[in-house]
Design an enzyme around this catalytic site. Structure first.
Site, PDB file in Angstrom:
ATOM      1  N   SER A  65       0.810  -1.225   0.000  1.00 45.57           N
ATOM      2  CA  SER A  65       0.000   0.000   0.000  1.00 45.57           C
ATOM      3  C   SER A  65       0.840   1.271   0.000  1.00 45.57           C
ATOM      4  O   SER A  65       0.315   2.354  -0.212  1.00 45.57           O
ATOM      5  CB  SER A  65      -0.940   0.004   1.203  1.00 45.57           C
ATOM      6  OG  SER A  65      -0.256   0.421   2.369  1.00 45.57           O
ATOM      7  N   LYS A 102       2.260   4.147   7.527  1.00 47.48           N
ATOM      8  CA  LYS A 102       1.411   4.962   6.641  1.00 47.48           C
ATOM      9  C   LYS A 102       1.902   6.406   6.692  1.00 47.48           C
ATOM     10  O   LYS A 102       2.744   6.750   7.518  1.00 47.48           O
ATOM     11  CB  LYS A 102      -0.048   4.924   7.130  1.00 47.48           C
ATOM     12  CG  LYS A 102      -0.745   3.575   6.990  1.00 47.48           C
ATOM     13  CD  LYS A 102      -1.287   3.383   5.592  1.00 47.48           C
ATOM     14  CE  LYS A 102      -2.114   2.110   5.450  1.00 47.48           C
ATOM     15  NZ  LYS A 102      -1.361   0.862   5.507  1.00 47.48           N
TER      16      LYS A 102
END
Lengths: 149, 424
Positions: A65, A102
């Site tokens: 991701s 992230k």
């Protein structure tokens, strides 16, 4: 003629002074010994990349991701716990007990963890048990087959 | 002022840094070979799991609520180094006392800003390493230790407690502190103090030091002065019996020579073995540490510690030396001017109820008897004819032992193949 500047980053005020090699030649204003240019020490990649050794940890990235932010699956992450996470930083957070990598972003004045792949939904910090773990300063992936990271 | 910094539930805290899911859970860490519980989280303490309890004796109902892990010494040693590194950014006087405790000297620091400084230090340790610590401050090591205990137990201190040796509050606290809870007063000394009518720390503080010296030893006399706030105990006097044994010394001059380190560590390991046998204990792990002189800003600073699990609980100096030498090979760095090195024996257990791991090869009774006789003779010679009359040379090679560590977490900070995973 125009001049280009590249911003390399801010001076880290927390970092302790690095020990620089002493030049062997005498320093004379205006006339440095030409021999000084030939004095070389080995480059220390670790010291170059790591400013706060006791607060720095290596982690392994798992997943895809964050590829558009330069973090490939299986990349080696250098994580500095002593840095204060700011919006825009790639961070490690413990989200509901799991270490997660992230980008920290503010959207509509609320903090979110955002993946670089838009198919992943942003995770709002509120509503999850989130604890800051550290700021990712570098991601290292090997490009040549046979080189492990 | 002296500060004692103690990591809260150190082994468990190390595990929680890399596995945040363990936060709030009942977690225990077992000794080498998964024998006994040697470290406990607050939650597992509340479930009634006692320190040193053999893991298989835990009630199955309670066992189900607990996470029991094997010791991950590589991780604990590395995290301990990191904590010490952060501490030494706040004062150059850091004396490592155990894997999770350090004494700090704040000589020359202003007393009225010290609590604040220590809060900053404590928060930095937490931020940089993930390890929660408590700080006790006072004018002697013994009072700093007591203050530390209060910092842990009483939430109003927010992790940093300072005790003024002459305040009413200190008096009130010492009056209700049983002598056996004072650092260095073991069960037997406590019982003997009781017969002299000394039951709490305040009574000990106000007793006659000379009188106590006659009944006990110079250490007890010093303890009286320590409780009054005079710093007079050296760390070497105060190895906590039963928990760990520490032997270390500074070199007379700085050295880069590995042979110097080797000889010093060999002597320290022998001495630690003697101490261990005197208290009838067995060690399950050994820590080797080396460091440079932190005052010498002109020289590269280096500090390293390494914890080595022992193949089986032992009090045999030869095995201790062997592990210490293996440890030195790993921590030694060339062209570094070393100031100090030392040995710490950890996770001690009683000789009488040694727990053998299932996979650990038991030593035959005959061999054990022979070893014990050898060590006893060695101790006797050294006692009667002076230290180091008989010394141990290179130990012979022994087969490698398999360690039982089924529940060990990855060595997150010392192995490339075992790094913590961050999900992206």
């Amino acid at each position: 003629m125009s001049m280009h500047f590249t911003i390399l980053g801010r001076v880290d005020t927390m970092a302790r002074p690095l020990r620089l090699p002493l030049a062997a030649g005498e320093v004379r204003a205006g006339f440095p010994s030409p021999a000084d240019d030939y004095i070389e020490v080995e480059l220390d990649l670790i010291a170059h990349l790591i400013k706060h050794p006791s607060a720095t940890f290596f982690l392994r990235a798992k997943g895809t991701s964050m590829e558009d932010d330069g973090i490939k699956d299986n990349a080696l992450l250098i994580v500095d716990r002593s840095l204060n996470p700011q919006p825009g930083h790639i961070v490690i957070m413990s989200v509901d007990g799991e270490l997660t990598c992230k980008k920290l972003s503010i959207m509509g004045s609320r903090p979110y963890l955002v993946a670089s792949n838009p198919e992943f939904k942003p995770i709002p910090l509120s509503g999850h048990d989130c604890h800051n773990w550290g700021v990712v300063t570098h991601s290292i992936s090997s490009l040549a087959p046979g080189f492990a990271i | 002022m002296i500060g004692l910094v103690d990591c809260n539930n150190f082994y468990v805290s190390c595990e929680r840094v890399f596995n945040p899911r363990l936060e709030g859970e009942a977690v225990g860490v077992m000794s080498n070979n998964d024998g006994c519980v040697v470290a406990r989280s607050q939650e597992i303490k509340s479930l009634g799991v006692a320190m040193g309890m053999p893991a298989h004796q835990i009630d199955p109902h309670i066992r189900r609520k607990c996470t029991l892990l094997s010791s991950n010494y590589a991780l604990y040693g590395d995290m301990s180094s990191r904590v010490t590194d952060v501490l030494s950014q706040h004062t150059p006087h850091v004396d490592v006392y155990s894997i999770d405790e350090s004494f700090l000297s704040f000589e020359g620091f202003e007393a009225d800003t010290l609590e604040e400084r220590c809060q900053v230090m404590r928060q930095q340790v937490r931020r940089d390493t993930g390890i929660p610590v408590s700080v006790g401050l006072s004018t002697s090591k013994t009072l700093a230790k007591i203050a530390n205990h209060r910092a842990k137990k009483e939430s109003m201190f927010n992790g940093v407690a300072m005790m003024d040796p002459n305040s009413n509050d200190t008096r009130a606290f010492l009056e209700q502190l049983p002598v056996n809870e004072i650092w260095g007063v073991a069960g037997r000394s406590a019982a003997r103090l009781h017969t002299l009518g000394i039951e709490n720390a305040w009574q000990l503080r106000t007793a006659s030091p000379k009188h106590l010296r006659r009944h006990f030893s110079v250490v007890m006399e010093r303890l009286v002065y320590e409780l009054r706030g005079e710093n007079c105990i050296s760390l070497d006097d105060m190895s906590q019996p039963k928990k760990q044994i520490m032997v270390s010394r500074s070199f007379g001059r700085l050295t880069t020579d590995k042979t110097d380190l080797r000889e010093a560590l060999r002597a320290h390991a022998s001495r630690a073995g003697e101490k261990l046998r005197r208290q009838n204990g067995l060690a399950q792990a050994l820590m080797v540490f080396v460091h440079t002189n932190r005052f010498r800003q002109d020289l590269p600073s280096y500090s390293k510690r390494l914890v080595i699990p022992l193949p089986h609980p032992t009090d045999d100096s030869r095995e201790l030396i062997k592990s210490a030498m293996a440890g030195l090979e790993r921590v030694f760095k060339k062209d570094i001017w070393y100031q100090k090195c030392g040995i710490m024996l950890m996770d001690l257990c009683d000789h009488d109820n040694e727990q053998l791991g299932l996979l650990a090869e038991p030593i035959s009774d005959e061999k054990r008897a022979r070893n014990e006789k050898l060590m006893a003779t060695l101790d006797k010679l050294n006692r009667e004819h002076g230290k180091n009359t008989v010394r141990l040379g290179m130990p012979r090679k022994q087969n490698a032992w398999e360690l039982r560590c089924e529940h060990r977490t990855p060595r997150y900070t010392t192995r490339w193949e075992e790094l913590a995973v961050a999900k992206t």
